[in-house]
Write an enzyme that holds these catalytic residues in place. Structure first.
Site, PDB file in Angstrom:
ATOM      1  N   HIS A  69       0.466  -1.258   0.465  1.00  0.00           N
ATOM      2  CA  HIS A  69      -0.384   0.099   0.381  1.00  0.00           C
ATOM      3  C   HIS A  69       0.832   0.768   0.391  1.00  0.00           C
ATOM      4  O   HIS A  69       1.938   1.486   0.214  1.00  0.00           O
ATOM      5  CB  HIS A  69      -0.749  -0.033   1.146  1.00  0.00           C
ATOM      6  CG  HIS A  69      -1.911  -0.952   0.830  1.00  0.00           C
ATOM      7  ND1 HIS A  69      -2.082  -1.842   0.977  1.00  0.00           N
ATOM      8  CD2 HIS A  69      -3.277  -0.437   0.574  1.00  0.00           C
ATOM      9  CE1 HIS A  69      -3.026  -3.107   1.241  1.00  0.00           C
ATOM     10  NE2 HIS A  69      -4.070  -1.834   0.690  1.00  0.00           N
ATOM     11  N   PRO A  70       0.173   2.261  -0.997  1.00  0.00           N
ATOM     12  CA  PRO A  70       1.081   3.131  -0.861  1.00  0.00           C
ATOM     13  C   PRO A  70       1.258   4.407   0.552  1.00  0.00           C
ATOM     14  O   PRO A  70      -0.402   4.305   1.268  1.00  0.00           O
ATOM     15  CB  PRO A  70       0.356   4.044  -1.934  1.00  0.00           C
ATOM     16  CG  PRO A  70      -0.633   3.626  -1.981  1.00  0.00           C
ATOM     17  CD  PRO A  70      -0.628   2.202  -1.208  1.00  0.00           C
ATOM     18  N   SER A  86      -6.189   3.308  -5.892  1.00  0.00           N
ATOM     19  CA  SER A  86      -5.870   3.895  -4.212  1.00  0.00           C
ATOM     20  C   SER A  86      -6.431   5.744  -4.679  1.00  0.00           C
ATOM     21  O   SER A  86      -6.464   6.379  -4.798  1.00  0.00           O
ATOM     22  CB  SER A  86      -4.049   3.520  -4.369  1.00  0.00           C
ATOM     23  OG  SER A  86      -4.366   2.470  -4.051  1.00  0.00           O
ATOM     24  N   GLU A  89      -9.384   6.734  -4.324  1.00  0.00           N
ATOM     25  CA  GLU A  89     -10.046   6.954  -2.491  1.00  0.00           C
ATOM     26  C   GLU A  89      -8.753   7.825  -2.222  1.00  0.00           C
ATOM     27  O   GLU A  89      -9.757   8.586  -1.050  1.00  0.00           O
ATOM     28  CB  GLU A  89      -9.906   5.909  -2.684  1.00  0.00           C
ATOM     29  CG  GLU A  89      -9.901   4.375  -2.312  1.00  0.00           C
ATOM     30  CD  GLU A  89      -9.420   3.040  -2.851  1.00  0.00           C
ATOM     31  OE1 GLU A  89     -10.193   2.022  -3.111  1.00  0.00           O
ATOM     32  OE2 GLU A  89      -7.707   3.169  -1.699  1.00  0.00           O
ATOM     33  N   GLN A  90      -8.288   7.999  -3.126  1.00  0.00           N
ATOM     34  CA  GLN A  90      -7.510   9.454  -1.925  1.00  0.00           C
ATOM     35  C   GLN A  90      -7.653  10.585  -2.562  1.00  0.00           C
ATOM     36  O   GLN A  90      -8.118  11.929  -1.873  1.00  0.00           O
ATOM     37  CB  GLN A  90      -5.667   9.438  -2.075  1.00  0.00           C
ATOM     38  CG  GLN A  90      -5.202   8.200  -1.437  1.00  0.00           C
ATOM     39  CD  GLN A  90      -3.820   8.602  -1.425  1.00  0.00           C
ATOM     40  OE1 GLN A  90      -3.147   9.310  -1.579  1.00  0.00           O
ATOM     41  NE2 GLN A  90      -2.983   7.602  -1.247  1.00  0.00           N
ATOM     42  N   MET A 123      -5.120   2.990   5.926  1.00  0.00           N
ATOM     43  CA  MET A 123      -6.654   3.557   6.268  1.00  0.00           C
ATOM     44  C   MET A 123      -7.583   3.571   5.373  1.00  0.00           C
ATOM     45  O   MET A 123      -7.208   4.227   4.404  1.00  0.00           O
ATOM     46  CB  MET A 123      -6.765   4.892   7.253  1.00  0.00           C
ATOM     47  CG  MET A 123      -7.787   5.591   7.649  1.00  0.00           C
ATOM     48  SD  MET A 123      -6.958   7.035   8.327  1.00  0.00           S
ATOM     49  CE  MET A 123      -9.283   7.392   9.095  1.00  0.00           C
ATOM     50  N   ALA A 124      -9.267   3.710   5.277  1.00  0.00           N
ATOM     51  CA  ALA A 124      -9.798   3.167   4.269  1.00  0.00           C
ATOM     52  C   ALA A 124     -10.337   4.193   3.952  1.00  0.00           C
ATOM     53  O   ALA A 124     -11.361   5.166   5.368  1.00  0.00           O
ATOM     54  CB  ALA A 124     -11.135   2.103   4.300  1.00  0.00           C
TER      55      ALA A 124
END
Length: 169
Positions: A69-70, A86, A89-90, A123-124
């Protein structure tokens, strides 16, 4: 691409992995193992099969998954090198819009967290604010390694749930 669980149940392993290999960040082995649990009654059964595959994985495999994961608002994100999932999400948490002060704080926390735990903070972040994410960092950095390892896996499963929900009709 939207798909039904009934259609997923008919796919060979290669096609299943092609479609679901990104559910767990850079870890298509999770889809390979989950495919073996077919047929799935519904989306929840599929998610439970993924979670079971993660639970059966060795500690080394779990650690590799965590490390895949980043960093949140990190160098990879700033360089535009995140996976599509990702990136979405970010961005949904506004991490692509951090001001200079926030970027400095994220960098400091990412560095301190990785120094303490030897893996990135997971963290989601879907539906979270930058402030909530920073607060999560600041609280969790005081946890034990065992707590954070378990929390990282739980958060990864939450992320997988979000990603799966986007695939279904």
């Amino acid at each position: 691409m939207k798909i039904s669980v009934a259609r997923l149940n008919t796919l060979d392993q290669a096609e299943f992995v092609r479609l679901l290999g990104g559910i767990y960040e850079h870890s298509p082995w999770m889809a390979e193992r989950t495919w073996q649990a077919r047929p799935f009654a519904d989306q929840e059964a599929l998610l439970q099969a993924f979670r079971a595959a993660l639970g059966k994985a060795s500690k080394a495999e779990q650690l590799a998954l965590i490390r895949a994961h980043p960093d949140l608002a990190g160098k990879v994100a700033l360089q535009g090198e995140l996976t599509v999932e990702s990136s979405k999400e970010q961005a949904s948490a506004g991490l692509d819009q951090c001001n200079a002060e926030e970027l400095v704080r994220f960098t400091e926390l990412n560095t301190a967290y990785k120094q303490k735990f030897a893996f990135p903070f997971i963290m989601a972040v879907k539906n979270a604010t930058r402030a909530q994410i920073l607060q999560g960092f600041e609280q969790r950095i005081h946890h034990s390694s065992q707590q954070e390892f378990a929390t990282a896996l739980a958060e990864i499963n939450r992320i997988a749930g979000y990603r799966l929900s986007e695939l279904f009709e």
